[in-house]
Enzyme design. Structure first.
Site, PDB file in Angstrom:
ATOM      1  N   GLU A 278       0.824  -1.110  -0.203  1.00 53.28           N
ATOM      2  CA  GLU A 278       0.335   0.151   0.130  1.00 53.28           C
ATOM      3  C   GLU A 278       0.700   1.587   0.033  1.00 53.28           C
ATOM      4  O   GLU A 278       0.432   2.493  -1.014  1.00 53.28           O
ATOM      5  CB  GLU A 278      -1.285   0.351   1.058  1.00 53.28           C
ATOM      6  CG  GLU A 278      -2.134   1.205   1.010  1.00 53.28           C
ATOM      7  CD  GLU A 278      -3.172   0.761   2.049  1.00 53.28           C
ATOM      8  OE1 GLU A 278      -3.339  -0.234   2.837  1.00 53.28           O
ATOM      9  OE2 GLU A 278      -3.727   1.803   1.944  1.00 53.28           O
ATOM     10  N   GLU A 281       2.020   1.726  -3.291  1.00 52.64           N
ATOM     11  CA  GLU A 281       0.955   2.122  -4.443  1.00 52.64           C
ATOM     12  C   GLU A 281       0.619   3.557  -3.968  1.00 52.64           C
ATOM     13  O   GLU A 281       0.529   5.058  -5.210  1.00 52.64           O
ATOM     14  CB  GLU A 281      -0.604   0.855  -4.090  1.00 52.64           C
ATOM     15  CG  GLU A 281      -1.403   1.616  -4.516  1.00 52.64           C
ATOM     16  CD  GLU A 281      -2.658   1.131  -3.873  1.00 52.64           C
ATOM     17  OE1 GLU A 281      -2.803   0.422  -3.139  1.00 52.64           O
ATOM     18  OE2 GLU A 281      -3.750   1.301  -5.035  1.00 52.64           O
ATOM     19  N   CYS A 304      -8.441  -1.569   4.989  1.00 55.57           N
ATOM     20  CA  CYS A 304      -8.213  -2.890   5.435  1.00 55.57           C
ATOM     21  C   CYS A 304      -9.458  -3.217   5.810  1.00 55.57           C
ATOM     22  O   CYS A 304      -9.914  -4.077   6.214  1.00 55.57           O
ATOM     23  CB  CYS A 304      -7.493  -2.573   6.800  1.00 55.57           C
ATOM     24  SG  CYS A 304      -5.693  -1.588   5.845  1.00 55.57           S
ATOM     25  N   SER A 324      -7.248   2.009  -2.124  1.00 59.36           N
ATOM     26  CA  SER A 324      -6.273   1.110  -2.295  1.00 59.36           C
ATOM     27  C   SER A 324      -6.302   0.361  -3.031  1.00 59.36           C
ATOM     28  O   SER A 324      -7.397  -0.637  -2.386  1.00 59.36           O
ATOM     29  CB  SER A 324      -5.857   1.175  -1.376  1.00 59.36           C
ATOM     30  OG  SER A 324      -4.421  -0.331  -0.994  1.00 59.36           O
ATOM     31  N   LYS A 363     -15.657  -8.551   8.504  1.00 61.75           N
ATOM     32  CA  LYS A 363     -14.522  -9.908   7.985  1.00 61.75           C
ATOM     33  C   LYS A 363     -15.341 -11.120   7.680  1.00 61.75           C
ATOM     34  O   LYS A 363     -14.578 -11.517   6.915  1.00 61.75           O
ATOM     35  CB  LYS A 363     -13.627 -10.445   8.909  1.00 61.75           C
ATOM     36  CG  LYS A 363     -12.296  -9.372   9.405  1.00 61.75           C
ATOM     37  CD  LYS A 363     -11.349  -8.335   8.404  1.00 61.75           C
ATOM     38  CE  LYS A 363     -10.664  -7.970   8.437  1.00 61.75           C
ATOM     39  NZ  LYS A 363     -10.012  -7.111   7.299  1.00 61.75           N
ATOM     40  N   GLU A 366     -16.302  -9.971   4.399  1.00 62.63           N
ATOM     41  CA  GLU A 366     -15.575 -10.085   3.168  1.00 62.63           C
ATOM     42  C   GLU A 366     -14.851 -11.067   2.789  1.00 62.63           C
ATOM     43  O   GLU A 366     -14.233 -11.706   1.284  1.00 62.63           O
ATOM     44  CB  GLU A 366     -14.494  -8.795   3.909  1.00 62.63           C
ATOM     45  CG  GLU A 366     -12.892  -9.180   3.433  1.00 62.63           C
ATOM     46  CD  GLU A 366     -12.064  -8.121   3.953  1.00 62.63           C
ATOM     47  OE1 GLU A 366     -11.534  -8.885   4.810  1.00 62.63           O
ATOM     48  OE2 GLU A 366     -10.944  -7.362   3.346  1.00 62.63           O
ATOM     49  N   GLU A 371     -14.201 -12.413  -4.984  1.00 68.27           N
ATOM     50  CA  GLU A 371     -13.556 -12.131  -5.381  1.00 68.27           C
ATOM     51  C   GLU A 371     -12.094 -12.692  -5.156  1.00 68.27           C
ATOM     52  O   GLU A 371     -11.094 -12.632  -4.950  1.00 68.27           O
ATOM     53  CB  GLU A 371     -13.464 -10.663  -6.457  1.00 68.27           C
ATOM     54  CG  GLU A 371     -13.026  -9.596  -4.482  1.00 68.27           C
ATOM     55  CD  GLU A 371     -14.423  -9.463  -4.893  1.00 68.27           C
ATOM     56  OE1 GLU A 371     -15.949  -9.770  -5.010  1.00 68.27           O
ATOM     57  OE2 GLU A 371     -14.775  -8.138  -4.164  1.00 68.27           O
ATOM     58  N   CYS A 519     -10.059  -1.255  14.721  1.00 67.38           N
ATOM     59  CA  CYS A 519     -10.162  -3.019  15.073  1.00 67.38           C
ATOM     60  C   CYS A 519     -10.494  -2.585  16.601  1.00 67.38           C
ATOM     61  O   CYS A 519     -11.163  -3.743  17.041  1.00 67.38           O
ATOM     62  CB  CYS A 519      -9.159  -3.541  14.481  1.00 67.38           C
ATOM     63  SG  CYS A 519      -9.092  -3.108  12.813  1.00 67.38           S
TER      64      CYS A 519
END
Lengths: 588, 172
Positions: A278, A281, A304, A324, A363, A366, A371, A519
């Protein structure tokens, strides 16, 4: 300041303070099933009633402001009877069995009924209909257990600015939920689970992955690896009676081994990997903008936090190019565990089961995004919340407190302190700055103990700027550039920082975390997370960081190794395949 | 907020009125426009929208939610709270059977049942041919004439279950 008397004890408070908060200042606890600190009071549950001298009737202390000289009684017979009566009425329509409830021994209604001395069911009446919503991968709702306290409505609307649930209907038939009894998967729910974190009862809980994990652990054919997110180590102890903010990293590793995981790895490892990808990037985006004069999306947003991703997909699809392309550390871990690590131990991706322990319910969602299967199979198979791991350890009969410390396995277990602080709001930014500054200048970032203080702490939107000086020749285009960064946590603050951008404020890099505090305040953390608890967990995380020899992601030798042996370099072809992703507009 | 503007998903109205639907939505936009930045806008906008469409279609609610920047769940919550609001199209004639105290004790409930049986619809529903909707009223202030019903603006007094089909047949 005015003076009021709580049970004949004088206390001075600011004018406008509620009775509830005045009592708190006097060290007197008033029970409530609906109030949330820092949020506007709702007066929904009626459990916090108190007697005020001269008042016609009892008052709900969460909504009533004090007046000078007010005499308040929180423990009169009248008050106790009224509170007990209210709880009995709530129980009379509450449709659920404590013995089999997910919230057994962790239920505020159950606890209060005990404290108030409810010994029998005086009122047998009609029960609320139990409508089950298990439509999403992350959350499970049971309307029968709902006591309509509206805490979930408050967090969803006011804290997260999502607004997927509200009170529907009227009277006994009213329900808390999406419009017209839709399920959560039909509305813009980001699955952050903050509703489940504040629910006083078992009406909203995470989708259970415990049984699935036991099944694979019991199957000796399966090679099961586990990864633990940075925020777990500062909160798991709370499941076993430790003070919030007690670090239990070593005991957690031992417990995971005793549960039967074949390898105990660390999401921290891929947090370090995230920083390399990242950070690079970001630098490439800046290069494209400043040198190549390309039209490239700046600021770059962090990626994230899966709740934030879904939020952006629903509400800010115009900004998807700013996010990102890096997968979250959880998903990077799944992808490298089933490729890089699988090759190392001579296994196929499908022979490895990846279990995550996350402070998060999103999560779970996710991991099931279509994908997220770049290893050829689903990269992450199961996601346990911190609470679920706590339950598994108890089920296994492990005496957590007496466990010795142990260390994570190699090669996906070593991490820097920069990875630890991913758990805190501002942490990803700080970790990225530690690495990006050094890539560009060749020198350590000149910050006190490497901390970017301006973006830490619980303020909703935080900003910092950092002048880049003494660049290496290949980064000379950044010489003298004032790098402007922003940090937001809690999705209503994400909206706030995007509003600032729309008004013309310039940022180069923005970290957004779905949950208040980051988190450590995730929807899957042990209950109950107050700001005080957030502060303690954050403090513990910073201690974990400061206690490490390695403080910067790029110094992690196992990261150097994975690039050398496998990925080649940040943003390489293989990195793109395994570690990066794309987003989709859900505006429809 | 979960205010997703389904600009292109305007549902085609099922009833056979002659209004051009796009025109109705243009008018709705004007109504919302008049209330922008008014924090108490939701209920007046919903009332005007219901007057405009005859009920509150999903697409109109979504548009209101989007343009007033209110979560759709909240808009739905308000619509569901007030019995005045309806999310289903109303028939040409709305029958309201009074179940206020006087009408209730003089057999209003039997009258309601007779209408329900005769029309084969429950309270809140509309007949398939969109002719009749059935609702419950709460005192029309004509207790001396109990039990009372209203069909649109017309009042019928001392209604008996046996008179129900006759009343229905009088409406074309």
């Amino acid at each position: 300041m005015i003076s009021v008397y709580i049970n004949n004890v004088k206390v001075n408070v600011e004018e406008g303070t509620t009775i509830l908060n005045s009592a708190k200042a006097a060290g007197v606890k008033i029970p409530t099933l609906c109030h949330l600190e820092s949020q506007s009071p709702k007066g929904a549950c009626r459990v916090c009633m108190v007697e005020v001298e001269g008042a016609r009737s009892l008052m709900a202390s969460c909504t009533a402001p004090v007046s000078d000289g007010m005499k308040i009684f929180t423990n009169s017979g009248k008050v106790r009877d009224a509170r007990k009566f209210v709880v009995e009425l709530l129980i009379s329509e509450h449709c659920g069995d404590c013995k089999t409830c997910e919230r057994n021994e962790d239920c505020e209604l159950q606890k209060l009924a005990f404290e108030l001395g409810v010994k029998d069911i005086r009122f047998e009446g009609e029960k609320i209909e139990s409508l089950i919503d298990d439509s999403t991968p992350a959350l499970y709702r049971d309307s029968g257990k709902c006591i309509k306290c509206r805490r979930c409505v408050t967090v969803c609307n006011e804290v997260q600015g999502v607004g997927s649930i509200s009170p529907q209907g009227r009277g006994f038939d009213s329900l808390i939920g999406p419009a017209f009894q839709q399920n959560l998967d039909e509305v813009p729910c980001v699955q952050c689970g903050q509703c489940a974190a504040v629910c006083p009862v078992g009406a909203i809980v995470e989708k259970d992955h415990v049984s699935g994990v036991w099944e694979v652990l019991d199957n000796k054919e399966k090679f099961v690896v586990v990864q633990t997110a940075p925020a777990i180590r500062a909160a798991l102890g709370e499941c076993f009676g430790y003070e919030p903010g007690t670090l239990v990293t070593g005991k957690m590793v031992t417990a995971l081994r005793q549960l039967g995981f074949n390898r105990v790895f660390d999401t921290n490892f891929t947090a370090d990997l995230t920083i390399l990808e990242e950070g690079t990037e970001l630098l490439m985006r800046l290069k494209k903008a400043l040198v190549d004069k390309e039209n490239v999306a700046i600021p770059q947003f962090t990626s994230c936090s899966p709740g934030w991703i879904k939020y952006a997909e629903y509400f800010y699809p115009d900004y998807l190019d700013n996010i990102s392309t890096c997968k979250s550390p959880q998903q990077m871990f799944g992808a490298v565990a089933k490729t890089y690590y699988a090759q190392k131990i001579g296994k196929k991706p499908e022979e490895i089961i990846v279990v995550s322990v996350m402070p998060c319910t999103a999560k779970k969602y996710e991991a099931q995004r279509p994908e997220m299967n770049d290893s050829g199979v689903q990269d992450v198979d199961f996601v346990l919340t911190t609470r679920e791991l706590g339950r598994m350890i108890k089920q296994a009969g492990i005496d957590f407190k007496s466990l010795p410390d142990d260390k994570m396995d190699s090669p996906l277990g070593l991490s820097s302190g920069a990875a630890d602080i991913f758990a805190n709001t501002g942490g990803v930014m700080e970790a990225a700055v530690r690495t990006a500054y050094e890539i560009v200048t060749g020198r350590e970032v000149p910050l006190d103990n490497l901390h970017l203080k301006a973006v830490s702490g619980l303020e909703g939107i935080k900003k910092a700027s950092l002048k880049i000086e003494g660049t290496k020749p290949e980064w000379s285009f950044l010489e003298g550039v004032e790098l402007k960064v922003g940090v937001a946590h809690g999705l209503s603050n994400a909206r706030g920082i995007i509003d600032l951008m729309k008004k013309g404020e310039v940022f180069h890099f923005i970290e957004i975390m779905t949950c208040p505090g980051g988190c450590i305040g995730g929807g899957g953390q042990p209950r109950f997370t107050t700001d005080e608890v957030r502060e303690k967990r954050m403090h513990a995380i910073y201690l974990e960081d400061e206690g490490k020899q390695l403080r910067k992601s790029h110094d992690n030798p196992e990261i150097a190794q994975i690039y050398k042996e496998f990925l080649k370099e940040p943003l390489s072809h293989l990195s793109h395949k395994l570690l990066h992703t794309h987003y989709i507009s859900r505006l429809n | 907020m979960d205010t997703i503007g389904k600009e292109n998903e305007l549902k085609k109205c099922a009833c056979d009125n002659s209004f051009d639907e796009d025109q109705l939505y243009d008018q709705l936009d004007d109504i919302i426009e008049q209330h922008t930045n008014n924090p108490g806008a939701l209920i007046p906008v919903l009332q005007s929208a219901q007057n405009l469409f005859g009920y509150l279609p999903e697409a109109a609610l979504k548009r209101i939610s989007f343009k007033l920047n209110k979560p759709y769940s909240e808009v739905a919550g308000v619509v569901g709270f007030y019995s005045y609001f309806s999310t289903v199209p109303k028939g040409k004639y709305t029958i309201r059977v009074c179940l206020g105290t006087a009408c209730y004790v003089r057999g209003g409930k039997d009258v309601l049942k007779a209408f329900s049986d005769e029309l084969e619809i429950a309270v809140g529903e509309t007949t398939r041919n969109n002719k009749f909707s059935l609702e419950v009223g709460r005192c029309f202030g004509a207790c001396g004439l109990a039990p009372v019903i209203m069909v649109n603006d017309e009042v019928f007094q001392r209604v008996k279950p046996s008179k129900v089909s006759e009343i229905l047949n009088s409406f074309e």
